[in-house]
Design an enzyme around this catalytic site. Structure first.
Site, short mmCIF file in Angstrom:
data_model
loop_
_atom_site.label_atom_id
_atom_site.label_comp_id
_atom_site.label_asym_id
_atom_site.label_seq_id
_atom_site.Cartn_x
_atom_site.Cartn_y
_atom_site.Cartn_z
N VAL A 173 0.50 3.81 1.91
CA VAL A 173 0.55 4.42 3.00
C VAL A 173 1.68 3.63 4.03
CG1 VAL A 173 -1.33 2.98 4.37
CG2 VAL A 173 -0.70 5.45 5.08
N TYR A 174 1.90 2.24 3.54
CA TYR A 174 3.13 1.54 4.26
C TYR A 174 4.60 2.26 4.25
CZ TYR A 174 -0.35 -2.29 4.13
OH TYR A 174 -1.57 -3.28 4.20
N SER A 175 4.58 2.78 5.51
CA SER A 175 5.97 3.35 5.83
C SER A 175 6.31 4.53 4.62
CB SER A 175 7.20 2.49 5.61
OG SER A 175 6.97 1.34 6.50
N ALA A 176 4.94 5.21 4.33
CA ALA A 176 5.16 6.51 3.34
C ALA A 176 5.75 6.01 1.88
CB ALA A 176 5.92 7.55 4.01
N ALA B 180 0.95 -1.37 0.07
CA ALA B 180 -0.04 0.08 0.07
C ALA B 180 0.87 1.16 -0.09
CB ALA B 180 -0.78 -0.01 1.20
#
Length: 344
Positions: A61-64, A59
């Site tokens: 959003v996973y660790s920006a 995704a």
């Protein structure tokens, strides 16, 4: 590896897929999950492909975005051998254009994901949450353009309520836009709410479940026991507040049942918990994660064998809870068909 249709689509996915949330992990949540670098990620991908696991889920959003970047580098040179699933819609910053699924946000988010992943198409894009501020017609028409352009192959959702999915499917049918074929859902022996509304919807509408957190946010690892303190190495010390709550007595009841069946089968507690999910209706793929090679190989051992009907019944009995209104009267009253999913 067993391969299953993703819902009513023609896409075939492995029964077990790999969640790349540990790749490039940073921050209070994803850093606690793990911090797999590119070299380690390549090894994880090697092991997965050797086992027939060719679907990798991530995704933005996973660790920006770091998870997508590391995954992209790990699969470099073998794009044709893998399926990529990613998600968008959650906030990537504080600005008004950095969250949601408006047309502008979807277009820029997909282009950014493609750059991070080092590819020109995404096999499955899932909307990470329902955006109530954007009309579903705007969302679906934009997804239609992205599919037509070749940037996306299939579309799905995650963390949507039943009415939100049905509203979207009605608009898709009316206008001839792509239908959602996947629903990435929280589902486990200690989290069976999916069965009340979303599973019957999936059966009726041909939407396949991709299960996230199949071990109940790390609670079904076999390390948590009744009467014992939470192990020091458990990530729940840092992450429990981010995940779905679980009643402790129910958790211990489930773990007790898992212990018995693990001994009967010669399998581990996590393997039994994952195998139970593989027997459930609508489940197309169970997403497994791992912080290291040992965890990955153990989780891969969840497939290739089956629980007996008696063992499934024991796990069902240990994990069952009352359904929420308006479902619970029909579970209790004679004369009504049970709304629980049929056995398979």
């Amino acid at each position: 590896m067993e391969y299953r249709r993703l819902g009513a689509s023609g896409l075939r996915v492995p029964a077990l897929s790999f969640g790349a949330g540990t790749f490039g992990g940073s921050g209070p949540l994803f850093g606690a999950w793990g911090n797999t670098d590119v070299t380690e990620a390549r090894r994880m991908v090697d092991i997965c492909l050797e086992a027939g696991v060719n679907l990798f889920d991530t995704a933005d959003v996973y660790s920006a975005g770091a998870s997508e970047e590391v995954l992209g580098q790990a699969i470099k040179g073998r794009r044709g051998d893998v399926l990529i699933s990613t998600k968008t819609g959650l906030p990537m910053g504080d600005g008004p254009a950095e969250w949601g699924t408006s047309s502008a946000r979807l277009v820029t988010s997909v282009d950014a994901a493609l750059r991070r992943l080092g590819t020109d198409y995404i096999d499955l894009l899932q909307l990470h949450a329902f955006d109530a501020t954007t009309p579903v017609e705007e969302v679906l028409s934009t997804l239609d353009r992205l599919v037509t352009s070749g940037k996306l192959r299939y579309v799905g959702v995650s963390n949507f309520a039943g009415w939100q999915i049905m509203k979207s499917l009605a608009a898709a049918e009316k206008h001839g836009w792509p239908r959602y074929v996947a629903n990435q859902v929280y589902y486990s022996l200690v989290g069976r709410d999916y069965e009340w509304d979303l599973m019957p919807l999936g059966l009726d509408q041909g939407i396949g479940a991709m299960v996230w957190s199949p071990l109940g946010w790390g609670r079904l690892t076999g390390k948590i026991r009744r009467g014992s303190p939470l192990p020091k190495e458990s990530r729940l010390h840092e992450t429990a507040a981010f995940g779905p709550p679980v009643d402790e007595e129910r958790l211990y009841r489930v773990v007790d049942a898992l212990d018995v069946i693990a001994e009967e089968t010669g399998k581990t507690v996590p393997q039994v918990a994952l195998n139970w999910l593989l027997s459930r209706p609508t489940v197309s793929s169970v997403i497994i994660g791992a912080r290291n090679e040992e965890q990955l190989r153990q989780n891969l051992g969840a497939i290739g064998w089956t629980l007996t009907a008696e063992q499934i019944a024991a796990l069902d009995a240990a994990s069952v809870t009352d359904a929420a209104y308006p479902h619970f009267p029909y579970y209790r009253q004679e004369g009504f068909a049970r709304l629980s999913p049929p056995a398979v």
